[in-house]
Design an enzyme around this catalytic site. Structure first.
Site, short mmCIF file in Angstrom:
data_model
loop_
_atom_site.label_atom_id
_atom_site.label_comp_id
_atom_site.label_asym_id
_atom_site.label_seq_id
_atom_site.Cartn_x
_atom_site.Cartn_y
_atom_site.Cartn_z
CG HIS A 19 -8.63 -2.81 -2.51
ND1 HIS A 19 -9.58 -2.13 -3.26
CD2 HIS A 19 -8.49 -2.10 -1.38
CE1 HIS A 19 -9.96 -1.05 -2.61
NE2 HIS A 19 -9.33 -1.01 -1.46
CG LEU A 20 -8.90 -9.60 0.30
CD1 LEU A 20 -9.48 -9.53 -1.10
CD2 LEU A 20 -8.39 -11.00 0.60
CG HIS A 21 -6.97 -2.74 3.04
ND1 HIS A 21 -6.21 -1.60 2.88
CD2 HIS A 21 -8.17 -2.47 2.47
CE1 HIS A 21 -6.92 -0.68 2.24
NE2 HIS A 21 -8.12 -1.18 1.98
CG ASP A 31 -2.04 0.99 1.11
OD1 ASP A 31 -3.21 0.55 1.00
OD2 ASP A 31 -1.77 2.22 1.14
CB ILE A 32 0.83 4.29 -2.13
CG1 ILE A 32 1.93 5.16 -2.69
CG2 ILE A 32 -0.41 5.09 -1.79
CD1 ILE A 32 1.60 5.75 -4.07
N GLY A 92 -15.57 3.50 3.51
CA GLY A 92 -14.39 4.25 3.08
C GLY A 92 -13.67 3.65 1.88
CD GLN A 93 -14.81 -0.25 -2.87
OE1 GLN A 93 -15.97 -0.50 -2.52
NE2 GLN A 93 -14.23 -0.86 -3.89
P1 5GP Z 1 -9.78 1.60 0.16
O1 5GP Z 1 -9.92 2.87 0.96
O2 5GP Z 1 -10.37 1.71 -1.21
O3 5GP Z 1 -10.22 0.37 0.91
O4 5GP Z 1 -8.21 1.39 0.00
C1 5GP Z 1 -7.47 1.90 -1.06
C2 5GP Z 1 -6.02 1.78 -0.69
O5 5GP Z 1 -5.23 1.98 -1.85
C3 5GP Z 1 -5.55 2.81 0.34
O6 5GP Z 1 -5.03 2.16 1.48
C4 5GP Z 1 -4.49 3.63 -0.42
O7 5GP Z 1 -3.39 4.00 0.39
C5 5GP Z 1 -4.08 2.67 -1.52
N1 5GP Z 1 -3.64 3.32 -2.73
C6 5GP Z 1 -4.25 4.37 -3.37
N2 5GP Z 1 -3.59 4.71 -4.48
C7 5GP Z 1 -2.53 3.86 -4.56
C8 5GP Z 1 -1.45 3.73 -5.51
O8 5GP Z 1 -1.36 4.44 -6.50
N3 5GP Z 1 -0.54 2.75 -5.26
C9 5GP Z 1 -0.62 1.94 -4.17
N4 5GP Z 1 0.34 1.02 -4.01
N5 5GP Z 1 -1.62 2.04 -3.26
C10 5GP Z 1 -2.56 2.99 -3.46
#
Ligand code: 5GP
Ligand code: ZN
Length: 116
Positions: free
Chosen positions: A102-104, A32-33, A95-96
């Site tokens: 995607h699975l964290h 994750d970035i 908060g998606q």
């Molecule tokens: P969500 O909030 O949709 O469950 O999680 C999205 C995740 O994607 C966040 O934890 C965010 O830090 C990560 N993310 C967003 N943009 C990028 C990117 O360009 N590269 C990577 N590696 N992670 C990203």
């Protein structure tokens, strides 16, 4: 969001760089970035599925594979015993932010419960 402009489809196609830790024909895992824990990886299907609520019976095997992939990475990152979370956020209230399933995989520290 169509798959041509989808961020995670573009990461899967290597059009956007990421720190990939695992890849096979159907799944990809990358750092994750903006990590929220010492271990914070995202495990995605290469198939563009927008959210967990869109999963159909045809996808069950794929979703099992994603969970299994997260488990294997947890093992290799030495957090299997200490513990970890696998989180899937679905839509606005959860908060998606990225509309590609995607699975964290989070670990390496203690997490509170209930989540905020
Ligand atoms: P969500 O909030 O949709 O469950 O999680 C999205 C995740 O994607 C966040 O934890 C965010 O830090 C990560 N993310 C967003 N943009 C990028 C990117 O360009 N590269 C990577 N590696 N992670 C990203
Ligand atoms: Zn996508």
């Amino acid at each position: 969001m169509n798959k041509e402009s989808c961020l995670f489809c573009r990461i899967a196609k290597k059009e956007i760089p990421s720190k990939i830790v695992y890849e096979d024909d159907t799944a990809l895992a990358f750092e994750d970035i903006n990590p929220k824990a010492p271990v914070h990886l995202l495990v995605i299907p290469k198939l563009h599925i927008e959210r967990v609520s869109d999963i159909r019976e045809d996808d069950f095997e794929l979703v099992g594979h994603l969970v299994s992939t997260a488990n294997k990475i947890a093992e290799s990152r030495k957090i299997r015993e200490s513990g970890y979370r696998i989180i899937i956020n679905c839509n606005k209230d959860a908060g998606q932010e990225v509309t590609h399933l995607h699975l964290h995989l989070l670990g390496g520290r203690k997490f509170s419960w209930p989540p905020g």
